[in-house]
Design a protein around this motif. Structure first.
Motif, mmCIF file in Angstrom:
data_model
loop_
_atom_site.group_PDB
_atom_site.id
_atom_site.type_symbol
_atom_site.label_atom_id
_atom_site.label_comp_id
_atom_site.label_asym_id
_atom_site.label_seq_id
_atom_site.Cartn_x
_atom_site.Cartn_y
_atom_site.Cartn_z
ATOM 1 N N LEU A 142 1.252 -14.028 0.924
ATOM 2 C CA LEU A 142 1.939 -14.360 -0.314
ATOM 3 C C LEU A 142 2.591 -15.732 -0.144
ATOM 4 C CD1 LEU A 142 3.693 -10.912 -0.835
ATOM 5 C CD2 LEU A 142 1.494 -11.651 -1.744
ATOM 6 N N THR A 143 2.333 -16.636 -1.096
ATOM 7 C CA THR A 143 2.938 -17.961 -1.012
ATOM 8 C C THR A 143 2.955 -18.575 -2.415
ATOM 9 O OG1 THR A 143 2.885 -20.073 0.163
ATOM 10 C CG2 THR A 143 0.760 -19.130 -0.445
ATOM 11 N N GLY A 144 3.384 -19.820 -2.514
ATOM 12 C CA GLY A 144 3.470 -20.482 -3.813
ATOM 13 C C GLY A 144 4.663 -19.994 -4.610
ATOM 14 N N PHE A 145 5.789 -19.783 -3.925
ATOM 15 C CA PHE A 145 6.984 -19.270 -4.601
ATOM 16 C C PHE A 145 7.701 -20.405 -5.336
ATOM 17 C CE2 PHE A 145 6.937 -16.904 -0.381
ATOM 18 C CZ PHE A 145 6.112 -15.900 -0.868
ATOM 19 N N PHE A 146 8.440 -20.057 -6.386
ATOM 20 C CA PHE A 146 9.204 -21.068 -7.131
ATOM 21 C C PHE A 146 10.701 -20.891 -6.963
ATOM 22 C CE2 PHE A 146 5.141 -21.614 -9.097
ATOM 23 C CZ PHE A 146 5.088 -22.965 -9.393
ATOM 24 N N ASP A 147 11.182 -19.699 -7.329
ATOM 25 C CA ASP A 147 12.634 -19.556 -7.220
ATOM 26 C C ASP A 147 13.072 -18.155 -6.814
ATOM 27 O OD1 ASP A 147 12.556 -20.260 -10.721
ATOM 28 O OD2 ASP A 147 12.076 -18.364 -9.706
ATOM 29 N N ASP A 195 16.010 -22.765 -7.698
ATOM 30 C CA ASP A 195 14.789 -23.412 -7.239
ATOM 31 C C ASP A 195 14.744 -23.439 -5.714
ATOM 32 O OD1 ASP A 195 12.621 -24.925 -6.723
ATOM 33 O OD2 ASP A 195 13.319 -26.725 -7.789
ATOM 34 N N LEU A 196 13.667 -22.878 -5.131
ATOM 35 C CA LEU A 196 13.579 -22.786 -3.673
ATOM 36 C C LEU A 196 13.444 -24.136 -2.992
ATOM 37 C CD1 LEU A 196 11.317 -19.670 -3.033
ATOM 38 C CD2 LEU A 196 13.614 -20.060 -2.152
ATOM 39 N N ARG A 197 12.986 -25.150 -3.751
ATOM 40 C CA ARG A 197 12.815 -26.452 -3.091
ATOM 41 C C ARG A 197 14.079 -27.313 -3.175
ATOM 42 N NH1 ARG A 197 7.390 -26.943 -6.228
ATOM 43 N NH2 ARG A 197 8.784 -25.632 -7.455
ATOM 44 N N VAL A 250 8.324 -7.530 1.429
ATOM 45 C CA VAL A 250 9.074 -7.075 0.250
ATOM 46 C C VAL A 250 9.689 -8.292 -0.448
ATOM 47 C CG1 VAL A 250 11.013 -5.716 -0.580
ATOM 48 C CG2 VAL A 250 9.558 -4.805 1.222
ATOM 49 N N MET A 251 10.287 -9.182 0.352
ATOM 50 C CA MET A 251 10.852 -10.398 -0.227
ATOM 51 C C MET A 251 9.753 -11.237 -0.873
ATOM 52 S SD MET A 251 13.311 -12.319 -0.989
ATOM 53 C CE MET A 251 14.871 -12.416 -0.147
ATOM 54 N N GLY A 252 8.598 -11.341 -0.196
ATOM 55 C CA GLY A 252 7.477 -12.103 -0.734
ATOM 56 C C GLY A 252 7.025 -11.551 -2.079
ATOM 57 N N MET A 253 6.980 -10.231 -2.208
ATOM 58 C CA MET A 253 6.554 -9.621 -3.473
ATOM 59 C C MET A 253 7.552 -9.929 -4.577
ATOM 60 S SD MET A 253 5.327 -6.055 -1.787
ATOM 61 C CE MET A 253 4.761 -5.088 -3.177
ATOM 62 N N TYR A 254 8.846 -9.865 -4.201
ATOM 63 C CA TYR A 254 9.872 -10.222 -5.194
ATOM 64 C C TYR A 254 9.685 -11.670 -5.646
ATOM 65 C CZ TYR A 254 14.330 -12.015 -6.845
ATOM 66 O OH TYR A 254 15.284 -12.654 -7.571
ATOM 67 N N LEU A 255 9.534 -12.585 -4.684
ATOM 68 C CA LEU A 255 9.390 -14.005 -5.024
ATOM 69 C C LEU A 255 8.118 -14.245 -5.828
ATOM 70 C CD1 LEU A 255 10.459 -15.596 -1.611
ATOM 71 C CD2 LEU A 255 11.800 -15.450 -3.705
ATOM 72 N N MET A 256 7.067 -13.500 -5.499
ATOM 73 C CA MET A 256 5.788 -13.625 -6.197
ATOM 74 C C MET A 256 5.953 -13.259 -7.672
ATOM 75 S SD MET A 256 3.209 -14.540 -4.451
ATOM 76 C CE MET A 256 1.593 -15.061 -4.988
ATOM 77 N N ARG A 257 6.724 -12.197 -7.920
ATOM 78 C CA ARG A 257 6.933 -11.764 -9.303
ATOM 79 C C ARG A 257 7.788 -12.752 -10.069
ATOM 80 N NH1 ARG A 257 6.072 -6.534 -10.897
ATOM 81 N NH2 ARG A 257 6.190 -7.565 -12.912
ATOM 82 N N PRO A 292 11.798 -16.874 2.266
ATOM 83 C CA PRO A 292 12.110 -17.958 1.326
ATOM 84 C C PRO A 292 12.335 -19.306 2.022
ATOM 85 C CG PRO A 292 13.935 -16.403 1.475
ATOM 86 C CD PRO A 292 12.786 -15.801 2.212
ATOM 87 N N GLN A 293 12.687 -19.283 3.313
ATOM 88 C CA GLN A 293 12.951 -20.549 3.997
ATOM 89 C C GLN A 293 11.681 -21.198 4.524
ATOM 90 O OE1 GLN A 293 16.953 -20.757 5.941
ATOM 91 N NE2 GLN A 293 16.744 -18.556 6.016
ATOM 92 N N VAL A 294 10.652 -20.391 4.851
ATOM 93 C CA VAL A 294 9.398 -21.003 5.296
ATOM 94 C C VAL A 294 8.375 -21.040 4.162
ATOM 95 C CG1 VAL A 294 9.711 -20.355 7.703
ATOM 96 C CG2 VAL A 294 8.438 -18.862 6.181
ATOM 97 N N GLY A 295 8.607 -20.263 3.092
ATOM 98 C CA GLY A 295 7.768 -20.354 1.901
ATOM 99 C C GLY A 295 6.466 -19.581 1.968
ATOM 100 N N ILE A 296 6.271 -18.771 3.016
ATOM 101 C CA ILE A 296 5.015 -18.011 3.082
ATOM 102 C C ILE A 296 5.214 -16.773 3.947
ATOM 103 C CG2 ILE A 296 4.198 -19.346 5.073
ATOM 104 C CD1 ILE A 296 1.329 -18.956 3.948
#
Lengths: 363, 266
Positions: free
Chosen positions: A190-195, A200-202, A88-95, A278-282
């Motif tokens: 799901l990966t390649g998240f930005f924020d 900014d996640l990085r 669910v978090m991944g889908m949010y970050l993906m959007r 969000p902490q491991v990015g995938i």
């Protein structure tokens, strides 16, 4: 409130754990952001996220301990709830990626463009809004636990049979999520998240904040669980664990007791997964693998089941060891883990918690 | 037994109303149960009056425990009827609903919650909230503390109230279980072999306790020990091969030639 205070008073190791978590929630951002890199106590953003990950596992272990240690339900599929919260978090970050993806589609995530899909599937709707996505982090795993638990507990499936079907459940979900057609990114996940929430996640600040949120969530859930078991419902859970059929003759519906705690546990596991992603990015279907769920059981067993704090300590200790050991000898880790489990069972049947003298732990 | 047989047909919400206006609290009529062809209960009929103390005796395999299993909802009969008062059909209720309706059971093997203290065992058994949410918010009030204290006094475990039940002796566990029954405020108590593993002195105390319960509750005692049954001085029902062989006071039962042939092989 008084019951909670006395419950915490008699759980001194829990108080130690809470203190450490609160101190870490304050100290880690300072060590990572305020101290110069040359300072010996400086924490790099890699370490911050690594420790954040350990705490997510600690939260996951806590969620298992409230059903296994406190109610005697050995779930060998708790990874499924962790994974669903993560998805669910991944889908949010993906959007949140928007048109910054490789294909630059403003709506569709990259994998959908790659699959030549022309519209967003209905179950992705609304997930770009945090106020929709974040409650679903608790709700989706909770719903699965509710449906599964209603069926299993009402038909009085217990013991090893229940363990086997929880394992089958997580395996089935893994196979489903590996399929591209299901719409969750197939085996790449799901990966390649930005924020997240616009941050900014990085960035080091975001990572430090995520760590603190994780530490505080773990502390909060710990207090919640401790409070829950300090009520009469806590007594009832112990009774159900030790003599379920006897409890029925007192007029309690044991299936509903089990269902309630199971759903709560699933929601906490979902929260752990959502903080992890969000902490491991995938997030990928590997999180649903049966082996992952078995590892959670080992953390709890090693730490000391039924103590709550022991589960958290077990998760952190095993994962620190895993990080170290896989650095030296990657193929050897599973042997090491198996060996640890055997040794614990033989020499520390109540886990690391046994090493703490009763007069210190207070329990 | 298949899952579907055990599934409750009706789940009672609140406590159902018990109607004993005809003076009978338990009606069992023409019950039959067989396990893999073995008839554990064979056309059994039994009536228990309101406030009565009744002993049920019989050799091993006579169906005493199966009878209790039927009344408490653990086993479903193949045929027959079981009514609690005039209005409650026990065959349509599950274990929890039957317990809430007012039937308490003490098991042959004392089963108390060993990881809880004596007082906590009584607290859980106390008549009161049974839904998860209500149990979560339940707190002990002064009246309830008094009730627990009274029960502890009655079963003689006051000095042990804060001890874990795992530390109790066999006889003390039996008493604790009787105490848990009392906390449920049942109308009908089913007591399975309460005197097992007790010294003579403990047995006498247990007998007194059970006799003092009759009147405000109906009590059904299943027992092997004849001295204990004699001390209860109550009507006796003899079961044999799943049906009622004889009924009456202990002396006339012991003279009954049928009973003698079953027990002594005469």
């Amino acid at each position: 409130m008084n019951a909670l205070r006395s419950a915490l008073w008699s759980d001194r190791m829990g108080v130690v754990l809470l203190t450490v978590l609160l101190l870490a929630a304050v100290w880690v951002p300072i060590a990572s952001l305020a101290l110069p890199e040359s300072h010996p106590l400086h924490l790099g953003s890699y370490s911050v996220s690594l420790w954040g990950k350990y705490l997510c596992f600690g939260l996951l272990a806590l969620s298992l301990d409230i059903v296994w240690g406190k109610l005697g339900i050995l779930s060998l599929g708790h990874g499924v709830f962790f994974g669903l919260g993560g998805y669910v978090m991944g889908m949010y970050l993906m959007r949140q990626v928007g048109d910054r993806g490789v294909y630059g589609d403003p709506i569709l995530p990259d994998f959908m463009v790659f699959l030549n899909w022309d519209a967003l599937p209905w179950f992705w709707y609304g997930l770009d809004h945090a106020w929709i996505a974040f409650p679903l982090i608790l709700f989706v795993p909770g719903l699965l636990a509710f449906v599964f638990g209603s069926l299993a507990f009402r038909s009085r499936v217990t013991g090893v049979y229940l363990s086997i079907i929880t394992q089958a459940m997580t395996y089935a979900v893994m196979l489903a999520f590996f399929r591209n057609e299901l719409g969750f990114g197939g085996n790449n996940g799901l990966t390649g998240f930005f924020d997240i929430l616009g941050f900014d996640l990085r960035a080091d600040t975001t990572r430090a904040a995520l760590f603190s949120v994780t530490a505080l969530s773990l502390a909060g859930c710990y207090v919640l669980c401790r409070a829950l078991f300090s009520t009469r419902l806590g007594l009832l859970c112990t009774a159900v664990r030790d003599a379920e059929s006897r409890v029925r003759f007192l007029g309690y519906r044991t299936d509903r007791v089990k269902l309630s705690v199971f759903v709560l546990s699933a929601a906490i596991a979902g929260l752990a997964g959502a903080l992890y992603v969000p902490q491991v990015g995938i997030i990928n279907p590997g999180e649903f693998s049966p082996l992952n769920s078995i590892e959670i059981v080992i953390w709890v067993a090693l730490g000391g089941r039924g103590t709550l704090w022991g589960a958290v300590v077990g998760a952190v200790v095993v994962n620190v060891a895993k990080t170290q050991f896989t650095g030296w000898l990657p193929e050897g880790w599973l042997f090491m883990l198996g060996g640890l489990f055997v040794l614990t069972t033989l020499y520390l049947p109540r886990g690391l918690a046994m090493l703490v003298p009763k007069r210190v732990s207070g329990s | 037994m298949s899952v579907s047989q055990r599934r409750p047909l009706q789940r009672a919400g609140g406590a159902p109303v018990l109607d004993t206006s005809h003076g009978t609290v338990l009606y069992l009529e023409s019950l039959n149960v067989s396990f893999d062809g073995f008839k554990a209960i064979n056309d059994l009929s039994l009536y228990i009056n309101d406030g009565e103390l009744r002993c049920i005796i019989g050799p091993n395999g006579a169906g005493k425990t199966t009878l209790m299993d039927i009344v408490t909802g653990k086993t479903r009969p193949d045929s027959g009827q079981a009514w609690f008062g005039q209005t409650l059909d026990l065959l349509r209720l599950d274990e929890a609903a039957i317990a809430t309706a007012g039937i308490g059971r003490k098991f042959q093997q004392p089963t108390v919650f060993t990881e809880l203290t004596v007082a906590e065992n009584l607290e859980l058994a106390m008549a009161g909230p049974r839904r998860v949410w209500d149990v979560l918010r339940a707190r002990l009030g002064g009246e309830q503390r008094d009730l627990i204290a009274q029960t502890l006094e009655r079963i003689g475990l006051t000095p042990l109230r804060a001890q874990f039940a795992s530390t109790l002796s066999h006889g003390q566990k039996q008493w604790l279980e009787i105490g848990m029954l009392l906390m449920q405020k049942p109308r009908l108590l089913l007591v399975d072999e309460p005197a097992t593993g007790m010294t003579h002195q403990e047995m006498a105390q247990t007998g007194e306790l059970l006799c003092s319960l009759a009147g405000e509750h109906s009590v059904v005692v299943v027992e092997h020990d004849m001295d204990f049954v004699r001390s209860l001085d109550s009507p006796v029902t003899v079961l044999h091969q799943g049906s009622v062989l004889a009924e009456g006071d202990l002396d006339s039962i012991q003279k009954d030639p049928l009973v003698r042939s079953v027990y002594l092989g005469e």
